[in-house]
Design an enzyme around this catalytic site. Structure first.
Site, mmCIF file in Angstrom:
data_model
loop_
_atom_site.group_PDB
_atom_site.id
_atom_site.type_symbol
_atom_site.label_atom_id
_atom_site.label_comp_id
_atom_site.label_asym_id
_atom_site.label_seq_id
_atom_site.Cartn_x
_atom_site.Cartn_y
_atom_site.Cartn_z
ATOM 1 N N ASP A 46 -12.563 4.639 4.716
ATOM 2 C CA ASP A 46 -11.754 3.536 5.258
ATOM 3 C C ASP A 46 -12.441 2.734 6.367
ATOM 4 O OD1 ASP A 46 -10.015 4.840 3.598
ATOM 5 O OD2 ASP A 46 -8.356 4.881 5.020
ATOM 6 N N GLY A 65 -15.849 5.818 -2.861
ATOM 7 C CA GLY A 65 -17.257 5.776 -3.279
ATOM 8 C C GLY A 65 -17.795 7.104 -3.775
ATOM 9 N N ARG A 113 -13.474 0.976 -4.444
ATOM 10 C CA ARG A 113 -13.914 1.176 -3.070
ATOM 11 C C ARG A 113 -15.261 1.883 -3.078
ATOM 12 N NH1 ARG A 113 -9.799 1.964 0.730
ATOM 13 N NH2 ARG A 113 -11.275 3.326 1.798
ATOM 14 N N ASP A 173 0.857 -1.189 0.000
ATOM 15 C CA ASP A 173 0.000 0.000 0.000
ATOM 16 C C ASP A 173 0.893 1.239 0.000
ATOM 17 O OD1 ASP A 173 -2.253 1.961 1.172
ATOM 18 O OD2 ASP A 173 -3.268 0.142 0.500
ATOM 19 N N ASP A 174 0.436 2.290 0.586
ATOM 20 C CA ASP A 174 1.145 3.571 0.593
ATOM 21 C C ASP A 174 2.516 3.446 1.290
ATOM 22 O OD1 ASP A 174 1.563 6.282 0.265
ATOM 23 O OD2 ASP A 174 -0.262 6.904 1.280
ATOM 24 N N ASP A 221 -5.248 5.663 -5.597
ATOM 25 C CA ASP A 221 -5.964 6.281 -4.483
ATOM 26 C C ASP A 221 -6.062 7.804 -4.681
ATOM 27 O OD1 ASP A 221 -7.010 6.876 -2.011
ATOM 28 O OD2 ASP A 221 -5.483 5.775 -0.864
ATOM 29 N N LYS A 236 -3.411 -0.289 -6.926
ATOM 30 C CA LYS A 236 -4.454 0.442 -6.200
ATOM 31 C C LYS A 236 -4.158 1.925 -6.414
ATOM 32 C CE LYS A 236 -5.983 1.296 -1.392
ATOM 33 N NZ LYS A 236 -5.857 0.785 0.000
HETATM 34 C C1 GLA Z 1 -6.472 6.007 2.047
HETATM 35 C C2 GLA Z 1 -7.026 4.661 1.600
HETATM 36 C C3 GLA Z 1 -6.479 3.553 2.494
HETATM 37 C C4 GLA Z 1 -4.960 3.567 2.463
HETATM 38 C C5 GLA Z 1 -4.425 4.943 2.843
HETATM 39 C C6 GLA Z 1 -2.930 5.055 2.623
HETATM 40 O O1 GLA Z 1 -6.947 6.364 3.298
HETATM 41 O O2 GLA Z 1 -8.422 4.662 1.630
HETATM 42 O O3 GLA Z 1 -6.974 2.301 2.096
HETATM 43 O O4 GLA Z 1 -4.534 3.220 1.160
HETATM 44 O O5 GLA Z 1 -5.047 5.974 2.061
HETATM 45 O O6 GLA Z 1 -2.436 6.331 2.904
#
Ligand code: GLA
Length: 378
Positions: free
Chosen positions: A204, A183, A200, A69-70, A144, A142
Site C-alpha cells: 500500500d 505484486g 497492484r 473499497d473495503d 484483494d 477490486k
Molecule cells: C489492502 C489494500 C488497500 C485497501 C485495504 C482495505 O491493504 O491493498 O488498497 O483496499 O486492503 O482493507
C-alpha cells in the site's frame, strides 16, 4: 444452416474479442474511498464523491469510476447472497445514483473468507457474488488477496483470480477487473492472462513523499508488462490528503501519468482545495497518462537523486519528466539523444501550459526539492 451458424459464431467471436480489447483500453480513471475514508465510508460519501466529480471538472477531465473499497459488506442472507451493511443499505439505488451522473461505479471483495478489514469475502461464493454485483449494476471490481492466504497456496493465485474473472465474464455486464495482491509472485507476468485489467505491483501507498517516491520510482523495468487493457497499478493517488507538499503532489501526478498508471483519486472530493483540484485535472498531464499508444514510461537517465523519465506518445512525441528527489532545488537536464532525438526539438511545459521554444542537444530546467517538471518534446 451450418454456414449460417459458422458466420454467426465468427461474428460473435469478433464482437467479444473487440469488447475484450476495449475494456480499460487506457488506464482506468476515477476515485476510490480507501485512502481518505478507510472503514468509515458510507453511501453518502460515495454519493458526495459522484456529485463532486460530476460538477467540479473531474468528469470532463476523464475521471469515470466511483469505487467503493473495503467495509461496505454486511452478512449473507439465508441463501448466501451478500448484503451491504447499514452504512450502505440499498446498493442498487447507490449504483443507479452514480450512473445517473454519467459515471460508473466500482465495488471491492476478497477471494478469501474475509477482506483485509475483516468483512465478508467471496470465498466459495464467487459466482453468486459476481452475479450480485452485476445485478446491482457495478462496473468494476477490486479483488484483494487478504485472507485468501489462509485458504490457498501462493501457487494457486492465478487460478483463484481467473475463477472470479470467469464469474464476472459470465454475467454479460462489462466489469473492469482489478487484481490486488501487492505484486506477489510477479503478478505482472500472469495478471493479464487471468483476465486482470490492472494489477497492484506493490504494497500500500501512504500519504508521505518517501513512500510515494519509493513506489513510483520503483516501477522502472515493469514497462513491458503494461499496455491497453492490462496495466501495472502502483496504487491510488494521495493528492489532496494533506500529507505531502504541493511539489510532492506534482511529482506524484507527473510520475503516475508517465507510468500510464490508473489515476484513482483518493481524497475527500467534497472538501478539496483549488490547488489540489488543478493538479488532478491538468488535461495536458492526463493526456500523457491516457495516451492511445498505451506505453508505460521508463527512466532514461539518473544522476544521484536527479532522474529523467520518458514515455513515447501516439503522435510520435515524448512526454518527459524531470524529477528531483533531492533536498534542495537542482538543475535537471534532458539529453535529447537519450530519447532518440538528434538535432533540435520543440519543448512544451505541461504544468505551466507554455511552449518553451526549440532546443538543440539538451534542455535543462531547475526543479524544486521533491518536485517535477513535465514536458512534451517533439
Ligand atoms: C489492502 C489494500 C488497500 C485497501 C485495504 C482495505 O491493504 O491493498 O488498497 O483496499 O486492503 O482493507
Amino acid at each position: 444452416m451450418t454456414k449460417l451458424w459458422m458466420c454467426t459464431a465468427l461474428v460473435l467471436t469478433f464482437v467479444s474479442l473487440g469488447q475484450a480489447q476495449t475494456a480499460a483500453a487506457t488506464p482506468p480513471m476515477g476515485w476510490n474511498s480507501w485512502n481518505h475514508f478507510a472503514c468509515k465510508v458510507t453511501a453518502a460519501d460515495i454519493r458526495a464523491a459522484a456529485d463532486a466529480i460530476a460538477s467540479n471538472g473531474m468528469k470532463q477531465a476523464g475521471y469515470t469510476y466511483v469505487n467503493i473499497d473495503d467495509c461496505w459488506q454486511g452478512k449473507r442472507d439465508a441463501q448466501g447472497n451478500i448484503r451491504a451493511n447499514q452504512r450502505f443499505g440499498d446498493m442498487k439505488a447507490l449504483a443507479d445514483y452514480v450512473h445517473s451522473k454519467g459515471l460508473k461505479i466500482g465495488i471491492y471483495s476478497s477471494p478469501g473468507p474475509k477482506t483485509c478489514a475483516g468483512y465478508e469475502g467471496s470465498y466459495r461464493h464467487e459466482e453468486q457474488d459476481a452475479k450480485q454485483y452485476a445485478a446491482w449494476g457495478f462496473d468494476y471490481l477490486k479483488y484483494d488477496w487478504c485472507s485468501a492466504e489462509k485458504v490457498y497456496q501462493p501457487s494457486q493465485m492465478p487460478e483463484v483470480y481467473k475463477k472470479m474473472h470467469d464469474a464476472l465474464a459470465a454475467t454479460d455486464r462489462p466489469i473492469v477487473f482489478s487484481l490486488c495482491q501487492y505484486g506477489l509472485d510477479r503478478v505482472w507476468r500472469w495478471g493479464g492472462s487471468v483476465g486482470g485489467n490492472l494489477w497492484r505491483t506493490t504494497d500500500d501507498i501512504s500519504d508521505h513523499y518517501d513512500r510515494m517516491a519509493l513506489i513510483g520510482f520503483g516501477q522502472n523495468g515493469l514497462e513491458r508488462f503494461a499496455g491497453p487493457g492490462h496495466w501495472n497499478d502502483p496504487d491510488m493517488l494521495e493528492i489532496g490528503n494533506g500529507g505531502m507538499k504541493h511539489d510532492e503532489y506534482i511529482t506524484h501526478m507527473s510520475l503516475w501519468s508517465i507510468l500510464a498508471a490508473p489515476l484513482l483519486a483518493g481524497n475527500d472530493l467534497s472538501k478539496m482545495s483549488a490547488a489540489d483540484l488543478a493538479i488532478l485535472t491538468n488535461k495536458e498531464v492526463i493526456a500523457v497518462d491516457q495516451d492511445a499508444k498505451g506505453v508505460q514510461g521508463r527512466r532514461v537517465a539518473q544522476e544521484g537523486p536527479l532522474e529523467v523519465w520518458a514515455k513515447p506518445l501516439a503522435d510520435g512525441s515524448y512526454a518527459v519528466g524531470l524529477f528531483n528527489r533531492g533536498e534542495s532545488a537542482n538543475p535537471v537536464t534532458l539529453q535529447l539523444k537519450g530519447i532518440g532525438i538528434s538535432g533540435s526539438a520543440h519543448v512544451r511545459d505541461l504544468w505551466a501550459h507554455r511552449d518553451l521554444g526549440s532546443f538543440s542537444g539538451s534542455y535543462t530546467a531547475t526543479v524544486p526539492k521533491h518536485g517535477a517538471v513535465m514536458l512534451k518534446v517533439r
